[in-house]
Design a protein around this motif. Structure first.
Motif, mmCIF file in Angstrom:
data_model
loop_
_atom_site.group_PDB
_atom_site.id
_atom_site.type_symbol
_atom_site.label_atom_id
_atom_site.label_comp_id
_atom_site.label_asym_id
_atom_site.label_seq_id
_atom_site.Cartn_x
_atom_site.Cartn_y
_atom_site.Cartn_z
ATOM 1 N N LYS A 1 30.665 11.605 13.540
ATOM 2 C CA LYS A 1 31.758 12.574 13.657
ATOM 3 C C LYS A 1 31.396 13.684 14.634
ATOM 4 N N LEU A 2 30.139 14.118 14.590
ATOM 5 C CA LEU A 2 29.709 15.178 15.505
ATOM 6 C C LEU A 2 29.723 14.684 16.948
ATOM 7 N N ALA A 3 29.232 13.458 17.178
ATOM 8 C CA ALA A 3 29.258 12.890 18.529
ATOM 9 C C ALA A 3 30.691 12.738 19.016
ATOM 10 N N CYS B 1 20.293 17.347 17.751
ATOM 11 C CA CYS B 1 21.667 17.027 17.346
ATOM 12 C C CYS B 1 22.210 18.063 16.376
ATOM 13 N N ASP B 2 21.525 18.236 15.242
ATOM 14 C CA ASP B 2 22.065 19.055 14.158
ATOM 15 C C ASP B 2 22.148 20.532 14.516
ATOM 16 N N LYS B 3 21.163 21.037 15.225
ATOM 17 C CA LYS B 3 21.136 22.468 15.535
ATOM 18 C C LYS B 3 21.720 22.783 16.905
ATOM 19 N N ASP B 4 21.325 21.977 17.905
ATOM 20 C CA ASP B 4 21.696 22.309 19.287
ATOM 21 C C ASP B 4 22.892 21.509 19.802
ATOM 22 N N LYS B 5 23.413 20.598 18.981
ATOM 23 C CA LYS B 5 24.663 19.879 19.282
ATOM 24 C C LYS B 5 24.628 19.169 20.633
ATOM 25 N N GLN B 6 23.569 18.388 20.860
ATOM 26 C CA GLN B 6 23.460 17.613 22.096
ATOM 27 C C GLN B 6 24.181 16.273 21.896
ATOM 28 N N HIS C 1 32.626 9.211 22.316
ATOM 29 C CA HIS C 1 33.635 8.666 21.423
ATOM 30 C C HIS C 1 33.248 7.355 20.751
ATOM 31 N N SER C 2 32.086 6.792 21.077
ATOM 32 C CA SER C 2 31.603 5.679 20.266
ATOM 33 C C SER C 2 31.251 6.174 18.871
ATOM 34 N N GLY C 3 30.971 7.474 18.774
ATOM 35 C CA GLY C 3 30.738 8.070 17.460
ATOM 36 C C GLY C 3 31.971 7.983 16.584
ATOM 37 N N TYR D 1 24.648 13.193 23.479
ATOM 38 C CA TYR D 1 24.033 11.878 23.572
ATOM 39 C C TYR D 1 23.055 11.642 22.423
ATOM 40 N N VAL D 2 22.342 12.685 22.023
ATOM 41 C CA VAL D 2 21.399 12.556 20.914
ATOM 42 C C VAL D 2 22.142 12.201 19.624
ATOM 43 N N CYS D 3 23.246 12.889 19.375
ATOM 44 C CA CYS D 3 24.031 12.608 18.169
ATOM 45 C C CYS D 3 24.561 11.177 18.181
#
Length: 535
Positions: A241-243, A204-209, A249-251, A211-213
């Motif tokens: 916010k990242l998701a 999530c944090d590095k590779d910006k995936q 958009h549930s993020g 679903y993981v976020c």
């Protein structure tokens, strides 16, 4: 063995031990007249080929202890780096016909003559052999028996972020999957859970995936609600916010709902963004920020339209006057609510919705014959409440064996109520063979999951029926009182246990039980290790 030596000049005035034509310089032939300077350090760095220390020993000072260290490092690590305080002498070079006679001696031609004592002093780097070739990492081999989910999870453990994203996508689309449990079943090594979360955090944090976020935001939000810790709050906002930005958009709903508590404008902006992208959860959260019912209802309807069953429930709540309302608008809202939960159960795998559908069918709000179908489906996926409901449906149908099966599955899903009912059925033999030992285990599980009656029965039956009034029984009796201090029967049990074990405080506990309403405890007293009843 193939080897080579490279010598780097770093000290002194440029000069060679031998001229280019092979003749020996006069400085090596003349007797020194100046005092001998202290030897300069010679740095040696070498990659090991085991045994090459012997070659160094022939060239450098053979009496130094550094060679012993060299051997140790060579044998333990397969390679070594060590600095020798040594010099190279002319005699060691073994001139033959005025020229160096060995490969080592030939390489020494670049060393500077620093002192007139027939020795060469310099900063020397010596390497033996070609660099050791590292074996490539073995290719990841999938177990042919593994499901696509398990294969993706195994590759996620290897650091492949895209596969971590697949794992999260599987889990979000089918909530029946328990990532932590299945992950550690695939890789049972120590620290499995830590490895799993390390892989997800990086994805999530590095590779910006995306679903993981989203999955991490949901997890952090749940932990924040239970613990109210700022660390989980910050993680939920960050990942949410990242998701949201990555298209999940549930993020927006997760981060927006938390931010709204301290910054209403920023929170509503995120919720509006999610609702505009047809995320039902964001629409419902946006409706909850409104103070007027008339403004809430349109947002709840949108949430229902976008597949979020909670929006359908809230729509029905605002539309219907009460549970017995049969107006067309109310009946339509109830139908939408049921359809929303059915969809979330069957399409999205949300087990809470399966349990809700089963409960509504069971209570006569739908087709009673379908109650068992939905309860069984959710229970098979370890939804504890569904297992308890399924057992109750089985008991209503006089199916004791079926109820026992549901209680067993519910206990495995960590339901204290299911473990309690399982223990009682094993103790009494209703629908299953009587087994006091397994009954004690089930009651102990019920106690561990916070069921006070399970603690009480565990202590009472162990002491009064099985003659096993040990420390475990005493601990269970104390926990029952702690979980429900108002229950007089639990204090009575604790008094029995303390007395039978010869512990202090038994009579005082009987008095407390009597004062709380236990008539049986009023006539009890502890004498020695026996409970006696007064007339």
């Amino acid at each position: 063995m193939r080897w080579f030596v490279t010598i780097l000049l770093v000290l002194g005035v440029p000069g060679l031990c031998w001229a280019q034509d092979g003749s020996v310089p006069d400085i090596l032939k003349s007797e020194p007249t100046s005092p001998k300077p202290k030897p300069q350090p010679v740095g040696i760095e070498f990659t090991n080929i085991q045994g090459q220390c012997k070659v160094l020993k022939r060239v450098l000072n053979p009496k130094r202890r550094d060679f012993a260290e060299c051997y140790r490092n060579t044998q333990k690590k397969g390679k070594a780096s060590i600095t020798f305080d040594a010099v190279v002498s002319q005699k060691t070079l073994r001139l033959r016909n005025g020229k160096p006679s060995s490969p080592l001696a030939q390489c020494m031609m670049g060393v500077t003559i620093k002192s007139p004592d027939d020795t060469c002093h310099s900063k020397v780097t010596v390497s033996f052999g070609p660099p050791k070739k590292t074996k490539p990492e073995p290719a990841i081999e999938d177990d042919p028996r593994s499901s696509p989910y398990e294969k993706a999870l195994a590759r996620c453990f290897k650091g492949q972020s895209k596969n971590c994203n697949k794992v999260a996508e599987f889990a979000l689309k089918d909530r029946s999957k328990s990532i932590e449990v299945q992950g550690c079943e695939i890789d049972s090594s120590i620290g499995c859970e830590n490895r799993f979360y390390d892989a997800f955090d990086k994805a999530c944090d590095k590779d910006k995936q995306p679903y993981v976020c989203e999955w991490l935001a949901i997890r952090a939000s749940d932990r924040y609600r239970r613990s109210n810790k700022d660390s989980w709050k910050d993680s939920a906002i960050k990942r949410g916010k990242l998701a949201c930005r990555l298209g999940r958009h549930s993020g927006c709903a997760i981060a927006g709902s938390i931010i709204y508590k301290t910054d209403k404008t920023a929170g509503r902006q995120l919720l509006k963004r999610g609702c505009a992208k047809k995320n039902g959860e964001s629409c419902v959260a946006l409706g909850a920020t409104e103070s007027e019912t008339g403004k809430q209802l349109p947002h709840f309807k949108k949430g229902c339209d976008y597949g979020f069953a909670t929006g359908c429930d809230l729509e029905a709540k605002l539309t219907c006057k009460d549970m017995n309302d049969t107006t067309p608008a109310c009946m339509k809202a109830k139908e939408r609510s049921m359809a929303g939960h059915v969809s979330q159960c069957r399409k999205d795998g949300i087990l809470e919705s399966c349990t809700t559908v089963a409960f509504r069918h069971y209570k006569g709000l739908g087709d009673k014959s379908k109650a068992m179908e939905f309860a069984k489906h959710a229970c098979e996926q370890r939804e504890a409440e569904a297992c308890v409901l399924g057992a109750q449906i089985a008991l209503d149908g006089k199916d004791l064996a079926g109820a026992h099966t549901f209680f067993k599955k519910g206990c495995r899903a960590k339901s204290g109520q299911a473990c309690l009912r399982l223990g009682i059925s094993l103790w009494s033999g209703e629908g299953v063979k009587k087994d006091p030992v397994r009954a004690m285990i089930a009651l102990q599980d019920a106690c561990r999951h916070g069921e006070a009656e399970g603690c009480n029965l565990r202590a009472w039956w162990a002491c009064t029926e099985m003659n096993q009034c040990d420390a475990n029984a005493q601990s269970a009796a104390r926990k029952a009182v702690k979980l429900d201090p108002t229950a007089a029967a639990y204090r009575d049990t604790l008094g029995e246990v303390l007395c039978r074990r010869g512990q202090d405080g038994a009579n005082e506990t009987f008095k407390q039980a009597c004062a709380s309403g236990s008539k049986a405890a009023c006539s009890k007293a502890c004498k020695g290790n026996k409970v006696v009843k007064s007339k």
